[in-house]
Scaffold this active site. Structure first.
Site, PDB file in Angstrom:
ATOM      1  CG  ASN A   1      -0.129  -6.802   3.935  1.00  0.00           C
ATOM      2  OD1 ASN A   1      -0.170  -5.908   3.124  1.00  0.00           O
ATOM      3  ND2 ASN A   1       0.745  -6.829   4.933  1.00  0.00           N
TER       4      ASN A   1
ATOM      5  CG  HIS B   1      -6.165   0.760  12.407  1.00  0.00           C
ATOM      6  ND1 HIS B   1      -6.930   1.894  12.303  1.00  0.00           N
ATOM      7  CD2 HIS B   1      -5.572   0.616  11.196  1.00  0.00           C
ATOM      8  CE1 HIS B   1      -6.791   2.410  11.097  1.00  0.00           C
ATOM      9  NE2 HIS B   1      -5.966   1.647  10.398  1.00  0.00           N
ATOM     10  CD  GLU B   2      -3.009  -2.057  10.532  1.00  0.00           C
ATOM     11  OE1 GLU B   2      -3.486  -2.321   9.410  1.00  0.00           O
ATOM     12  OE2 GLU B   2      -2.645  -0.906  10.860  1.00  0.00           O
TER      13      GLU B   2
ATOM     14  CD  GLU C   1      -6.373   3.421   6.440  1.00  0.00           C
ATOM     15  OE1 GLU C   1      -6.582   3.233   7.655  1.00  0.00           O
ATOM     16  OE2 GLU C   1      -5.768   2.591   5.721  1.00  0.00           O
TER      17      GLU C   1
ATOM     18  CB  ALA D   1       0.451  -2.152  11.552  1.00  0.00           C
ATOM     19  CG  MET D   2       0.050  -3.231   4.848  1.00  0.00           C
ATOM     20  SD  MET D   2      -0.968  -1.799   4.383  1.00  0.00           S
ATOM     21  CE  MET D   2      -2.154  -2.584   3.299  1.00  0.00           C
TER      22      MET D   2
ATOM     23  CD  GLU E   1      -2.890   1.262   2.319  1.00  0.00           C
ATOM     24  OE1 GLU E   1      -2.757   0.494   3.268  1.00  0.00           O
ATOM     25  OE2 GLU E   1      -3.766   2.124   2.254  1.00  0.00           O
TER      26      GLU E   1
ATOM     27  CG  HIS F   1      -7.754  -1.793   7.753  1.00  0.00           C
ATOM     28  ND1 HIS F   1      -8.584  -0.842   7.203  1.00  0.00           N
ATOM     29  CD2 HIS F   1      -6.633  -1.130   8.135  1.00  0.00           C
ATOM     30  CE1 HIS F   1      -7.976   0.349   7.258  1.00  0.00           C
ATOM     31  NE2 HIS F   1      -6.798   0.206   7.820  1.00  0.00           N
TER      32      HIS F   1
HETATM   33  C1  7MF Z   1      -3.802   2.882  13.697  1.00  0.00           C
HETATM   34  O1  7MF Z   1      -3.867   2.445   7.970  1.00  0.00           O
HETATM   35  C2  7MF Z   1      -4.166   4.020  13.013  1.00  0.00           C
HETATM   36  C3  7MF Z   1      -3.490   4.379  11.869  1.00  0.00           C
HETATM   37  C4  7MF Z   1      -1.570   2.313   6.065  1.00  0.00           C
HETATM   38  C5  7MF Z   1      -0.372   2.725   6.853  1.00  0.00           C
HETATM   39  C6  7MF Z   1      -1.879   1.739   9.097  1.00  0.00           C
HETATM   40  O2  7MF Z   1      -3.642   0.275   8.438  1.00  0.00           O
HETATM   41  C7  7MF Z   1      -2.926   1.420   8.059  1.00  0.00           C
HETATM   42  C8  7MF Z   1      -2.334   1.154   6.659  1.00  0.00           C
HETATM   43  C9  7MF Z   1      -0.256   4.974   7.971  1.00  0.00           C
HETATM   44  C10 7MF Z   1      -0.549   5.837   9.007  1.00  0.00           C
HETATM   45  C11 7MF Z   1      -1.264   5.380  10.113  1.00  0.00           C
HETATM   46  C12 7MF Z   1      -1.680   4.047  10.181  1.00  0.00           C
HETATM   47  C13 7MF Z   1      -1.389   3.166   9.124  1.00  0.00           C
HETATM   48  C14 7MF Z   1      -0.665   3.642   8.006  1.00  0.00           C
HETATM   49  C15 7MF Z   1      -2.433   3.615  11.375  1.00  0.00           C
HETATM   50  C16 7MF Z   1      -2.101   2.469  12.078  1.00  0.00           C
HETATM   51  C17 7MF Z   1      -2.776   2.101  13.206  1.00  0.00           C
HETATM   52  N1  7MF Z   1      -3.405   0.801   5.741  1.00  0.00           N
HETATM   53 BR1  7MF Z   1       0.705   5.610   6.518  1.00  0.00          BR
HETATM   54 ZN    ZN Z   2      -5.595   1.763   8.405  1.00  0.00          ZN
END
Ligand code: 7MF
Ligand code: ZN
Length: 876
Positions: free
Chosen positions: A268, A300-301, A323, A265-266, A124, A304
């Site tokens: 996937n 959060h992850e 987001e 974090a991400m 991403e 998603h």
């Molecule tokens: C909690 O959004 C809140 C925000 C993108 C990378 C993680 O899951 C994500 C990814 C960025 C900035 C903040 C966060 C993330 C990213 C995040 C993480 C945990 N899809 Br760039």
């Molecule tokens: Zn996110």
């Protein structure tokens, strides 16, 4: 380097080709990776047959390309630095593309890269195109299989999305593992991990009695730091089932921790990849704040999986669709597992310190932007935090059940699709039979609205009239704004501190004591009837909308609200407003060469907080925290950040002097020597204890020195130890303890990050030269984003008096490192460049120095589009 061409939201067109299936084979070695990609591809309906196929691809070496088994030659395709174009494509076909990569040389940490010898991916937003040629856009969704081949000794663990369906041995000590992801997904959710990792496993049983395996993969030696993350995943699964009826959809949920990572974090599919910072924790290495962060990020992850993966974004302009919604969900999770009031206050505080500044500055954009040069620059406070506030407003306007009905309809309509913010809003409106057309302005207009309220009590009529006017300042590219639709939660409090029942003119009876007033017009008037005495209004309860409230409270009213408001957020807000007004006055006085002491009423209010035994210690701690310098800077103009710092310091010292006894008593009462536990009550007590210590550290007394030294020595946990070390560093440098700490933790990267940040944010003289020395420390690496953030970014963003030193050395230091980092990792460089965003807020001398550095950065040859976009917007 991508070309500097803005991408516009309104230029969206559906993809000309679609991909049904992707079969990937990765052959990994120490020096390179070979990727074989087999795509089942077809032209989209309604697209004319002479439309070329344009695949994305960057920094790839193409080895071969076949269409339906026949090798293509350079006569059939054209490659430039970001695309591969095949002019003539059949209606459908199978493309087989082989590319070669050099992951060990990939310092951008996008695509496939190495960290401590292991392989990881980050796709991403547009990283997949650095792995193979592909339609790298979120509305192209395909079913993926992944086969990984690597040396069995060096890479015993081979992971990808979905379910593990096979494995076996090959020659030369190699092995293979095959993964199948049954869900179609965009390429940004692809992941691969290969390396020497160990795993902590647990389970979760869903309401439908499916047993999910939860696996946390880390480097050897870290297994003892995974238990909190595992528990967080289990709690998150149970919460999403309970609150939204959403279950996990694969047999295994994997989390992998990596120490070189651009973000937190991400998500996937099935294989979340985390920054080690949000996985690894035990009481001697992690603070209470770290444990809390792990809960939020794991949640959060995990969340998603439904809000992002099952239903994804049509294009990157819709980023806040996943987001903002997922941040709202993780904030709600944290509120439910901890203290709702503490969570709300912390979130609002963060929103105001970061997002409000963004919305007032050169990078202001709506939560659904209209254009960008570089999508990586749009993972902003606005997309995430304001996006979450917008989702929260639906919940406030529609109620918990109405919001849930909207969510249910959203999943029913859009599961498996790539959709837009409008689709989400339509689901909310349709499920509730209501019109949310005007609410669209939250998506299209940037800037923080100001809500001005005026009130009048009519004794004879026993009425209380509240007039509300909204406005929103111009932002880049948006001169005029139309009124927003927003929920304005209010209460009225009588002289004895009791909430009054609320009855609006026209209503037959009073109902409730908090009312959500719906604001839709520029000016509106609300008349409450049967109001027996002049009340104190409690406005914007629970921060019901992301606005600036403007109401002329007197100091007495603020003290009254601090003590009496039934809404915890509003109590905190009263304390915050009082301190803010005071600091602004003190700063203005300092500009005239005068000293303005805090009034007795202010000190008395703080004294009351410290001496009450009925209040939640966590809330008291939050109320005692003075507004941060960067937040104050936003409220002022032509700022001298050094003077601003001195004013804040002087107020802190006055409080410490005048409330020495109370602070010491609370400190001693809470410093009870109980063995560490991470639970709500202990966390609350530690937060209050350590803020008392922070004030007491302002006093130049040997008794205080020994108290701090004792806490440093005796602490059985990192929260207390770090609080003591911070106090020592800010008092006299704490040289001995800093050395002692580094000797103890030199091999723990995350603890060393804290050590770097403490020194980078020290207000004592010589902070910049200390930071420069630390760049040479063996634990520092310019290639590791956590190190850069903990030392360089911390100095530039969290140490205003030193960053803004009048000689300009802080600015020159920042610019030098932005330029150096840009060649290594453009995303990290661009984030650092945002430390120059508010250059027009400081005084003329500094403004000129900052502008010169911005121009020097902009003039750098070969600058990435990431950094270029930030600095050109800053220069305006
Ligand atoms: C909690 O959004 C809140 C925000 C993108 C990378 C993680 O899951 C994500 C990814 C960025 C900035 C903040 C966060 C993330 C990213 C995040 C993480 C945990 N899809 Br760039
Ligand atoms: Zn996110």
């Amino acid at each position: 380097m991508s070309s500097r061409q803005a991408i516009r939201r309104l230029d969206y067109t559906p993809p000309s080709y679609l991909i049904d299936r992707v079969d990937l084979t990765f052959e990994l070695s120490d020096t390179h990776a070979k990727v074989i990609s087999r795509l089942i591809i077809k032209r989209n309906i309604g697209v004319s047959s002479d439309t070329p196929l344009v695949l994305h691809g960057e920094e790839l070496t193409l080895e071969s390309i076949k269409l339906d088994g026949t090798p293509l030659t350079s006569a059939h395709y054209v490659i430039d630095d970001s695309t591969l174009t095949i002019a003539s494509m059949p209606d459908d076909g199978i493309l087989e593309i082989t590319t070669r990569l050099l992951p060990a040389e990939n310092t951008s940490l996008m695509g496939l890269y190495q960290s401590n010898g292991n392989f990881f991916t980050q796709c991403e937003a547009e990283g997949f195109r650095k792995i193979t040629y592909y339609l790298d856009r979120p509305d192209v969704m395909a079913k993926f299989t992944t086969t990984i081949i690597a040396d069995k000794t060096k890479f015993p663990v081979l992971l990808s999305n979905g379910n593990r369906v096979g494995s076996g041995q090959l020659d030369k000590n190699r092995h293979w593992v095959k993964w199948v992801d049954p869900f179609k997904k965009p390429a940004y959710l692809f992941a691969l991990v290969a390396g020497k990792l160990v795993v902590l496993a647990g389970t979760h049983t869903t309401p439908s009695k499916r047993c999910i395996n939860i696996e946390i993969y880390v480097e050897p030696g870290n297994l003892d730091k995974c238990h909190h993350a595992l528990a967080a995943a289990q709690k998150a699964m149970a919460w999403d089932e309970e609150r939204f009826g959403l279950e996990y959809d694969l047999d295994t949920y994997m989390i992998v921790a990596v120490s070189d990572f651009n973000m937190g974090a991400m998500e996937n599919k099935g294989l979340n990849i985390f920054n080690t910072k949000f996985v690894l924790a035990k009481p001697d290495t992690a603070t209470d704040v770290d444990f809390d962060g792990i809960d939020s990020v794991v949640a959060h992850e995990y969340f998603h999986n439904w809000t992002g993966n099952r239903v994804t974004c049509r294009d990157w302009f819709q980023l806040s669709l996943k987001e903002g919604l997922t941040v709202y969900r993780d904030q709600e999770f944290s509120s439910d597992i901890g203290s709702r009031a503490v969570q709300r206050i912390s979130n609002v505080r963060a929103l105001r310190e970061t997002q409000f500044a963004e919305d007032a500055g050169p990078q202001a954009h709506p939560i659904r932007p209209d254009e960008y040069l570089e999508i990586n620059n749009f993972y902003t406070w606005t997309i995430y935090e304001k996006g979450s506030e917008v989702v929260r407003m639906y919940a406030t306007l529609l109620g918990t059940d109405g919001f849930r009905a909207g969510m249910d309809l959203y999943f029913k309509r859009h599961d498996g699709q790539a959709v837009t913010c409008d689709d989400f809003r339509a689901a909310m409106a349709d499920a509730n039979g209501t019109n949310l057309d005007q609410f669209e302005r939250w998506y299209s207009q940037a800037g923080t609205p100001v809500l001005s309220a005026k009130a009048e009590y009519n004794e004879a009529a026993q009425t209380y009239t509240l007039s509300v006017t909204q406005s929103c300042a111009a932002t880049p590219g948006q001169a005029e704004k139309l009124p927003f639709h927003l929920p304005f939660a209010i209460g009225l409090i009588d002289r004895r501190g009791q909430d009054l029942p609320l009855q609006l003119a026209g209503e037959i009876a009073a109902k409730g004591s908090t009312r959500v007033l719906e604001i839709t017009n520029t000016t509106q008037t609300f008349t409450f009837i049967n109001v027996p005495c002049p009340p104190v209004p409690s406005l914007l309860r629970d921060f019901s909308a992301p606005v600036v409230l403007d109401f002329a409270y007197s100091d007495d009213e603020l003290v009254f609200l601090m003590a009496n408001d039934s809404d915890a957020f509003a109590r905190w807000e009263a304390a915050n407003t009082f301190a803010l007004q005071l600091l602004k006055n003190q700063y203005a006085a300092a500009g005239r060469g005068e000293t303005l002491a805090a009034p007795a009423a202010f000190i008395a209010a703080y004294q009351k907080l410290l001496t009450s035994d009925k209040l939640d210690p966590a809330l008291v701690a939050l109320m005692l925290e003075l507004p941060r310098e960067n937040y104050l800077l936003e409220q002022l103009s032509d700022v001298d950040p050094v003077r601003l710092y001195e004013v804040c310091r002087a107020l802190k010292q006055q409080i410490a002097r005048e409330l020495r006894q109370e602070l010491l008593a609370v400190y001693q009462r809470l410093n009870d020597g109980a063995p560490y536990a991470y639970d709500g009550e202990q966390v609350a007590r530690r937060s209050l204890k350590n803020i008392c210590l922070d004030y007491l550290a302002e006093l130049d007394e040997s008794m205080i020195s020994s108290l701090i030294a004792k806490q440093y020595q005796r602490a059985d946990n990192m929260t207390d130890r770090l609080a003591a070390l911070k106090a020592l560093v800010n008092r006299d440098g704490g040289e001995a303890q800093l050395a002692d700490f580094a000797a103890q933790w030199q091999s723990d990267a995350l603890v060393m990050d804290k050590w770097f940040t403490l020194q980078a944010t020290s207000r004592r003289p010589g902070a910049l030269s200390r930071v420069q020395q630390l760049l040479e420390h063996p634990a520092f690496s310019i290639k590791n984003p956590n190190k850069v953030r903990s030392l360089i970014t911390a100095f530039c963003l969290a140490n205003p008096p030193h960053f803004h030193a009048a000689d300009g050395y802080g600015y020159a230091f920042a610019a030098d490192h932005i330029i150096a980092l840009d060649a290594i990792n453009p995303q990290i460089a661009a984030r650092l460049a945002s430390s120059f965003n508010r250059w027009t807020k400081v005084d003329a001398g500094r403004r000129e120095l900052m502008k010169q550095e911005l121009e020097r950065i902009r003039g750098t040859e070969g600058l990435s589009s990431d950094t270029f976009e930030i600095v050109t917007k800053a220069l305006g």
